[in-house]
Structures are given as C-alpha cells and as structure tokens.
Write an enzyme that holds these catalytic residues in place. Structure first.
Site, PDB file in Angstrom:
ATOM      1  N   ASP A  32       5.950   7.692  -0.728  1.00  0.00           N
ATOM      2  CA  ASP A  32       6.119   7.171   0.630  1.00  0.00           C
ATOM      3  C   ASP A  32       4.755   7.075   1.320  1.00  0.00           C
ATOM      4  OD1 ASP A  32       5.561   9.853   1.121  1.00  0.00           O
ATOM      5  OD2 ASP A  32       7.624  10.346   1.648  1.00  0.00           O
ATOM      6  N   SER A  33       4.732   7.251   2.618  1.00  0.00           N
ATOM      7  CA  SER A  33       3.491   7.087   3.382  1.00  0.00           C
ATOM      8  C   SER A  33       2.418   8.098   2.984  1.00  0.00           C
ATOM      9  CB  SER A  33       3.764   7.192   4.880  1.00  0.00           C
ATOM     10  OG  SER A  33       4.331   8.455   5.185  1.00  0.00           O
ATOM     11  N   ILE A  34       2.806   9.273   2.560  1.00  0.00           N
ATOM     12  CA  ILE A  34       1.813  10.265   2.139  1.00  0.00           C
ATOM     13  C   ILE A  34       1.054   9.749   0.924  1.00  0.00           C
ATOM     14  CG2 ILE A  34       1.501  12.596   1.207  1.00  0.00           C
ATOM     15  CD1 ILE A  34       3.910  13.419   3.000  1.00  0.00           C
ATOM     16  N   THR A  35       1.782   9.123   0.011  1.00  0.00           N
ATOM     17  CA  THR A  35       1.133   8.521  -1.151  1.00  0.00           C
ATOM     18  C   THR A  35       0.319   7.300  -0.729  1.00  0.00           C
ATOM     19  OG1 THR A  35       2.913   9.293  -2.586  1.00  0.00           O
ATOM     20  CG2 THR A  35       1.543   7.502  -3.420  1.00  0.00           C
ATOM     21  N   MET A  37      -1.198   6.710   1.987  1.00  0.00           N
ATOM     22  CA  MET A  37      -2.427   7.123   2.661  1.00  0.00           C
ATOM     23  C   MET A  37      -3.308   8.036   1.789  1.00  0.00           C
ATOM     24  SD  MET A  37      -2.269   5.431   5.371  1.00  0.00           S
ATOM     25  CE  MET A  37      -3.684   6.121   6.193  1.00  0.00           C
TER      26      MET A  37
END
Length: 100
Positions: A32-35, A37
C-alpha cells in the site's frame, strides 16, 4: 541468505541474488502507501535501502499502491493490466507483501 544487519553482511549473501547467467535478479515490493513511499529519499525509505544494498545485483521494483488494501490489490492483480504489471517479470528472487 538475505542479510539485514551490517554485522552479517558478507558479499556471499548478495551473490545468491544474482543467477548464474548474466540476467540481473529482481526484487518486487508489493503493498500500500507505505510501500509506495518506501523509495522516498526524504524519509530514508526502506525500499531505497533495499535498492542500495542490492545495487548491481538486483533491480528493485516498487509496486506500492496508495490507498489499496489486499482486496483491491487482488482485484487489480486479476486484470490483464495487473497481471502484466505485477507478475510478468523474469528472474524474481525476492518479493515483499505489505497491506493494511
């Protein structure tokens, strides 16, 4: 062997990523966004760290999708576009999967 600490990082660990032929190995980061970014230089992202550690040994591909959860990711992965983008890669040596 995939080393994570400096004390155990010998070149022998990274040599396993490269295949016996000349094709460069690939590491694919799904999430998701953690990946998404994770390549942020401003945040010292973990994806950038992996790319740095495996430079010249493996290409690190970021397939992070901000706002996605596992259900949305699986729906995208089932499409022709998703299959081509996510799974049409040779010589994959490592995959990470992180979804909330």
């Amino acid at each position: 062997c995939y080393c994570t600490s400096r004390a155990s990082q010998g070149h022998h660990c990274y040599k396993r990523i490269m295949s016996s032929n000349t094709k460069r190995g690939k590491i694919i980061l799904f999430g998701d966004s953690i990946t998404q970014m994770s390549f942020s230089a401003a945040d010292c992202g973990w994806g950038a760290w992996i790319a740095d550690r495996y430079q010249r040994r493996a290409d690190v591909l970021n397939r992070g999708f901000s706002g996605y959860n596992s259900d949305w990711f699986l729906k995208f992965a089932a499409t022709d576009e998703g299959k081509a983008d996510l799974f049409d890669h040779d010589n994959v040596k490592m995959v990470t999967v992180f979804f909330g």
